[in-house]
Motif scaffolding. Sequence first.
Motif, short mmCIF file in Angstrom:
data_model
loop_
_atom_site.label_atom_id
_atom_site.label_comp_id
_atom_site.label_asym_id
_atom_site.label_seq_id
_atom_site.Cartn_x
_atom_site.Cartn_y
_atom_site.Cartn_z
N GLY A 1 0.81 -1.22 0.00
CA GLY A 1 0.00 0.00 0.00
C GLY A 1 0.84 1.26 0.00
O GLY A 1 0.56 2.21 -0.75
N VAL B 1 -2.10 4.71 4.60
CA VAL B 1 -2.31 3.33 4.14
C VAL B 1 -3.30 2.60 5.04
O VAL B 1 -4.13 1.83 4.55
CB VAL B 1 -0.96 2.58 4.10
N GLU C 1 -6.61 0.86 3.69
CA GLU C 1 -6.88 -0.55 3.93
C GLU C 1 -8.28 -0.74 4.51
O GLU C 1 -9.01 -1.67 4.11
CB GLU C 1 -5.85 -1.13 4.90
#
Length: 443
Positions: free
Chosen positions: A64, A143, A147
Amino acid sequence: MSEATLWLAIGAILILLILSGFFSGSETSLTAASRARMHQMEKNGDRRAVLVSKLIAARERLIGALLLGNNLVNILASSLATSVFLHLFGDAGVAIATLVMTFLVLIFAEVLPKTWAIYAPERFALAVAPIVRVVVAVFGPVVVAVEAIVRLILRLVGVNVNDDALALSAHEELRGTVDLQHKEGGLVKAERDRIGGLLDLAELEVSDVMVHRTNMVALNADEDLPKLVEAALASPYTRLPLWRGESDNFVGVLHSKDLLRALFAAGGDSEKLEITQIISQPWFVPDTTSLQDQLNAFLKHKAHFALVVDEYGEVMGLVTLEDILEEIVGEIADEHDVELEGVRPQADGSVIVDGSVPIRDLNRATDWNLPDDEATTIAGLVIHEARMIPEERQIFTFHGFRFTVLRREKNRITRLRIMPLSQLKVQPAAASAAAQVAPAARS
C-alpha cells in the motif's frame, strides 16, 4: 512560463520518473524476495535482512505504501509534463504529453526497474530496504485508512480478505517448491522423492505401508522348542510375532537377540528354554494412525515393531520403523533381505507389476502419478476402478494407462501389465516409419 521555470519542471519530471522507478522496483523485489533466504541471512547477522523480513511480514501495508508513493509521483510527473507541453505546443501539448509520458513511465518507471529487481530480488531488496522503511513509516497512517476502506468495500461485495482458507499450508508450499526445483533441474528425482516422502508422513496411515497379515511371518508359540528355535533362526527377520491357539491370537514378539542370549545361557540346549520368559509383550496400534505419529511413537518408546489392528481389534498386519523410513529414503535392503522383483520394465515401454506392489512404490520407481487415495496396492487400484474382480487377459484403461490382467489367483490379481497411453501412441508411429523404410531397403 519562463525558461528557468521550464527547465526546473523538466528536471522535476526526471526526478519523479526516477522515484517512480524506485517504487516499482522496490515493490517487485520485496514481494519476490525469498523469505527463507532472508531468514538464513538474518541468522548470519545481516541487519538489512532483518529489516527486509520485517517489511515482508507486513506485506499489505508495504504494498500500500509503495503504490501510494508510486501513484503520487506518476500523477505529479504527468501534470508537470502536461504543463510543459502545453507551453511548448499549445492545445496539442495534452496529446503529446500523454504519449511521451506513457512511453517514459512504461520503459523507465515500470519495465526497466521491475526487470532489474526480478533478476536479483534479494540483492535489490537489501539495497532499498532502509529507504522503503522510511516510506512505509511516512505513508503508514494514510495506508491504514485506505486498507480500512478497501476491506469495507470488499466485504460489501462478499469478499472476506481475512479468510485464510485459500492460503497454502507450509507443507503445500514446500511440496510445490520441491516439484518446481525438480522440474527446473535443481533436484534429482531421488532427492525429490526423499523430501516428498518426508512431507507425506502426516498424510499416510500405517495401513498404507504395513506388511499385510497374509505376508506376515509368524511362529506358533505352542510349537516344540527345537522347531521353534530352528524356524526363528532360519527367518530373515529379527523380530517375529508369536501366536497361540489361533493364528490371530498374538501373545508376544520374539527378538532373535533375546533368543541367542537365552540359548547361550542354556549352553545351546533349546530344551531348557522357557519361551514365555524370552518374548516381549506385543504392541498394538490402530490402522488409522498417521505415519508421522507412529514414527514419533517408535522414537519415544525406543521400539521398532508394532502389530496393526482395525476398528474391531483384528490384526491386519505389522509395521516396523524400517517401513516408515523407507517412505522417506526408498527401499532399504540388507544382506538378509529376500528381494522380490515386483516391477519389471519391458522393451515395449510397458511394465509388468506384481499385484501386491504398493502404488506409491510404483510411482517412485517409474515417476508415474497413479492415485493412491482409494487403494494401497496396484491390484487394489484396478479392482476399485473396474468395480469387479477382473478375469485374466481383461484390459482396462484409466488414469492415462492401459492395465492388462496377466494372472489371477482366486479373487486376487497377482500380475498385471501396465502401458502408458502416451507410449501406445508412439508405437504405431514407429511401426509406420519402419514399414516405409523396409520397401526402400528392398529396392
